[in-house]
Design an enzyme around this catalytic site. Structure first.
Site, PDB file in Angstrom:
ATOM      1  N   ILE A  58      11.621   2.934  -0.784  1.00 20.79           N
ATOM      2  CA  ILE A  58      12.284   3.461   0.418  1.00 20.79           C
ATOM      3  C   ILE A  58      12.163   2.493   1.593  1.00 20.79           C
ATOM      4  CG2 ILE A  58      10.383   4.849   1.384  1.00 20.79           C
ATOM      5  CD1 ILE A  58      14.138   5.780   1.123  1.00 20.79           C
ATOM      6  N   SER A  82       1.105  -4.239   2.575  1.00 13.42           N
ATOM      7  CA  SER A  82       1.415  -3.787   1.223  1.00 13.42           C
ATOM      8  C   SER A  82       0.609  -4.648   0.280  1.00 13.42           C
ATOM      9  CB  SER A  82       2.918  -3.972   0.952  1.00 13.42           C
ATOM     10  OG  SER A  82       3.405  -2.982   0.087  1.00 13.42           O
ATOM     11  N   LYS A 116       8.583  11.426   4.597  1.00 15.65           N
ATOM     12  CA  LYS A 116       8.486  12.797   4.096  1.00 15.65           C
ATOM     13  C   LYS A 116       8.057  12.779   2.628  1.00 15.65           C
ATOM     14  CE  LYS A 116      11.384  12.504   1.000  1.00 15.65           C
ATOM     15  NZ  LYS A 116      11.533  12.979  -0.327  1.00 15.65           N
ATOM     16  N   ASP A 153       9.465  16.604  -4.400  1.00 13.25           N
ATOM     17  CA  ASP A 153       9.559  15.395  -3.562  1.00 13.25           C
ATOM     18  C   ASP A 153      10.993  15.268  -3.029  1.00 13.25           C
ATOM     19  OD1 ASP A 153       8.327  12.617  -2.685  1.00 13.25           O
ATOM     20  OD2 ASP A 153      10.313  12.264  -3.508  1.00 13.25           O
TER      21      ASP A 153
HETATM   22  P1  NAP Z   1       7.053   3.688  -4.074  1.00 12.25           P
HETATM   23  O1  NAP Z   1       8.081   2.601  -4.074  1.00 12.25           O
HETATM   24  O2  NAP Z   1       6.438   4.074  -5.367  1.00 12.25           O
HETATM   25  O3  NAP Z   1       5.843   3.390  -3.088  1.00 12.25           O
HETATM   26  C1  NAP Z   1       5.952   2.713  -1.871  1.00 12.25           C
HETATM   27  C2  NAP Z   1       4.829   1.678  -1.759  1.00 12.25           C
HETATM   28  O4  NAP Z   1       3.611   2.322  -1.446  1.00 12.25           O
HETATM   29  C3  NAP Z   1       4.556   0.945  -3.043  1.00 12.25           C
HETATM   30  O5  NAP Z   1       5.438  -0.127  -3.223  1.00 12.25           O
HETATM   31  C4  NAP Z   1       3.126   0.504  -2.889  1.00 12.25           C
HETATM   32  O6  NAP Z   1       3.118  -0.784  -2.304  1.00 12.25           O
HETATM   33  C5  NAP Z   1       2.530   1.521  -1.930  1.00 12.25           C
HETATM   34  N1  NAP Z   1       1.596   2.385  -2.671  1.00 12.25           N
HETATM   35  C6  NAP Z   1       1.849   3.161  -3.728  1.00 12.25           C
HETATM   36  N2  NAP Z   1       0.760   3.804  -4.129  1.00 12.25           N
HETATM   37  C7  NAP Z   1      -0.230   3.405  -3.303  1.00 12.25           C
HETATM   38  C8  NAP Z   1      -1.616   3.708  -3.207  1.00 12.25           C
HETATM   39  N3  NAP Z   1      -2.194   4.568  -4.043  1.00 12.25           N
HETATM   40  N4  NAP Z   1      -2.324   3.119  -2.224  1.00 12.25           N
HETATM   41  C9  NAP Z   1      -1.750   2.263  -1.376  1.00 12.25           C
HETATM   42  N5  NAP Z   1      -0.431   1.933  -1.427  1.00 12.25           N
HETATM   43  C10 NAP Z   1       0.311   2.502  -2.375  1.00 12.25           C
HETATM   44  O7  NAP Z   1       7.649   5.009  -3.416  1.00 12.25           O
HETATM   45  P2  NAP Z   1       8.972   5.250  -2.553  1.00 12.25           P
HETATM   46  O8  NAP Z   1      10.078   5.682  -3.445  1.00 12.25           O
HETATM   47  O9  NAP Z   1       9.201   4.145  -1.623  1.00 12.25           O
HETATM   48  O10 NAP Z   1       8.506   6.571  -1.777  1.00 12.25           O
HETATM   49  C11 NAP Z   1       7.554   6.531  -0.752  1.00 12.25           C
HETATM   50  C12 NAP Z   1       7.755   7.734   0.141  1.00 12.25           C
HETATM   51  O11 NAP Z   1       9.109   7.728   0.614  1.00 12.25           O
HETATM   52  C13 NAP Z   1       7.563   9.069  -0.595  1.00 12.25           C
HETATM   53  O12 NAP Z   1       6.905   9.995   0.223  1.00 12.25           O
HETATM   54  C14 NAP Z   1       8.991   9.518  -0.879  1.00 12.25           C
HETATM   55  O13 NAP Z   1       9.123  10.930  -0.895  1.00 12.25           O
HETATM   56  C15 NAP Z   1       9.739   8.949   0.319  1.00 12.25           C
HETATM   57  N6  NAP Z   1      11.167   8.734   0.043  1.00 12.25           N
HETATM   58  C16 NAP Z   1      11.566   8.134  -1.129  1.00 12.25           C
HETATM   59  C17 NAP Z   1      12.919   8.030  -1.417  1.00 12.25           C
HETATM   60  C18 NAP Z   1      13.437   7.394  -2.702  1.00 12.25           C
HETATM   61  O14 NAP Z   1      14.661   7.471  -2.957  1.00 12.25           O
HETATM   62  N7  NAP Z   1      12.623   6.773  -3.524  1.00 12.25           N
HETATM   63  C19 NAP Z   1      13.861   8.513  -0.489  1.00 12.25           C
HETATM   64  C20 NAP Z   1      13.417   9.059   0.718  1.00 12.25           C
HETATM   65  C21 NAP Z   1      12.057   9.170   0.957  1.00 12.25           C
HETATM   66  P3  NAP Z   1       2.050  -1.871  -2.762  1.00 12.25           P
HETATM   67  O15 NAP Z   1       1.794  -1.679  -4.221  1.00 12.25           O
HETATM   68  O16 NAP Z   1       2.724  -3.171  -2.438  1.00 12.25           O
HETATM   69  O17 NAP Z   1       0.842  -1.586  -1.926  1.00 12.25           O
END
Ligand code: NAP
Length: 302
Positions: A12, A34, A88, A166
């Site tokens: 995101i 990150s 969120k 989610d």
């Molecule tokens: P993601 O790509 O899996 O995670 C975002 C980043 O967070 C990862 O690249 C990782 O970066 C870091 N991370 C993950 N687990 C971690 C941990 N245990 N400790 C520290 N850093 C960690 O997830 P995302 O899809 O972007 O979603 C993140 C948030 O945005 C969620 O709450 C989701 O509901 C919201 N969101 C997502 C979307 C969607 O379409 N995917 C849309 C709207 C909102 P590093 O490994 O580089 O540290």
């Protein structure tokens, strides 16, 4: 322009936050934190404490991590006197978000629990139209393909990941925004993959004849629709709130400005260190997980 640090450079952050900040008249992306992700040309940290210590010039952080790890980052940021913007859903539990709100108030900094779907084009006019209507029924259909939107993200099926809630939190953020009176959950049927800790699908029923069908196994066209029946006719929000149709007539549709609108709002909040904290969409998720009947379905793997 105010410097901001983006934390958690994953899906995101790359899809929405980086472009929204780049286009914003209010913000400049001054650093990222990150473990693996970076943004071209932006100073990158892998350690959050180090960034907080070394960059006193950055007074605002935007946390794009999944909900479970996010609390520790938010608490550290507030303790270091930074304004905080939360993706969120704003936390893994209701109590931790309330704790952050209290910390932010004591520290005199902004805490903003963003709900991006509330910024979709049709939501504000839908709320305005429904304000004086008598609601007879409403239905949410929120069906999408988890492999497309959360590729390989096992955290969504781990405790605290909330599973289909989610994305479902987007629907609940709209529902809680547009309905003129609150509703509360009466029944929930939750489908848990045999090998997972969170639901992949859910059927919910609230007071006021409001129901919802959530499913993460939908391939092909995706469905993000909310229909509200009133004594004056039917209101429908399609495409996650981007398109508003009232009694069959197109009322509103337009380009997606959800994330730019969130950053506009954050810019306004930090000017007075005001907070905007709303956990009502999360209350419905917690209630579903409290009240829900568990059904075991086929195992799921990415
Ligand atoms: P993601 O790509 O899996 O995670 C975002 C980043 O967070 C990862 O690249 C990782 O970066 C870091 N991370 C993950 N687990 C971690 C941990 N245990 N400790 C520290 N850093 C960690 O997830 P995302 O899809 O972007 O979603 C993140 C948030 O945005 C969620 O709450 C989701 O509901 C919201 N969101 C997502 C979307 C969607 O379409 N995917 C849309 C709207 C909102 P590093 O490994 O580089 O540290």
């Amino acid at each position: 322009m105010r410097p901001i640090c983006l934390v958690g450079i994953g899906k995101i952050a790359v899809d929405q936050h980086v472009p929204a900040i780049a286009a914003s008249p209010d913000w400049t992306l001054a650093a990222t934190v990150s473990r693996a992700g970076t943004v071209d040309g932006v100073p990158a940290y892998t350690d959050f404490a180090q960034m907080l210590a070394e960059r006193p010039d950055i007074d605002t952080v935007s946390l794009c991590l999944p909900p479970v790890p996010r609390y520790d980052y938010a608490a550290a940021a507030i303790a270091a006197g930074r304004h905080v913007m939360l993706e969120k859903p704003p936390g893994a539990t209701l109590a931790e978000v309330q704790a952050l709100a209290a910390m932010a108030q004591d520290a005199g900094v902004t805490l903003y629990t963003t709900w991006h779907s509330r910024m979709a084009k049709g939501v504000a006019p839908a709320k305005a139209w429904l304000a004086d209507k008598i609601i007879t029924a409403a239905h949410i259909t929120w069906k999408e393909d988890v492999r497309r939107w959360h590729p390989g993200q096992d955290w969504v099926f781990a405790p605290g990941g909330m599973g289909v809630f989610d994305p479902g939190s987007n629907a609940l953020s709209i529902m809680t925004e547009i309905l003129p009176a609150p509703v509360h959950l009466r029944q929930a049927d939750l489908s848990f993959p045999a090998n997972r800790d969170t639901p992949i699908a859910a059927e919910l029923a609230w007071t006021g004849n409001v129901t919802g069908s959530f499913d993460w196994r939908q391939t092909g066209p995706q469905s993000w629709d909310i229909t509200v029946e009133t004594t004056d006719g039917t209101l429908a929000l399609h495409d996650g709130g981007a398109q508003l149709v009232i009694n069959g007539a197109d009322v509103e549709s337009g380009p997606d400005r959800e994330y730019p609108a969130l950053y506009d709002r954050m810019a306004a909040l930090v000017k007075t260190a005001a907070s905007e904290v709303d956990i009502t969409p999360m209350i419905h998720i917690a209630d579903a997980l409290t009240l829900g009947k568990r059904h075991v379905v086929d195992a799921f793997d990415f």
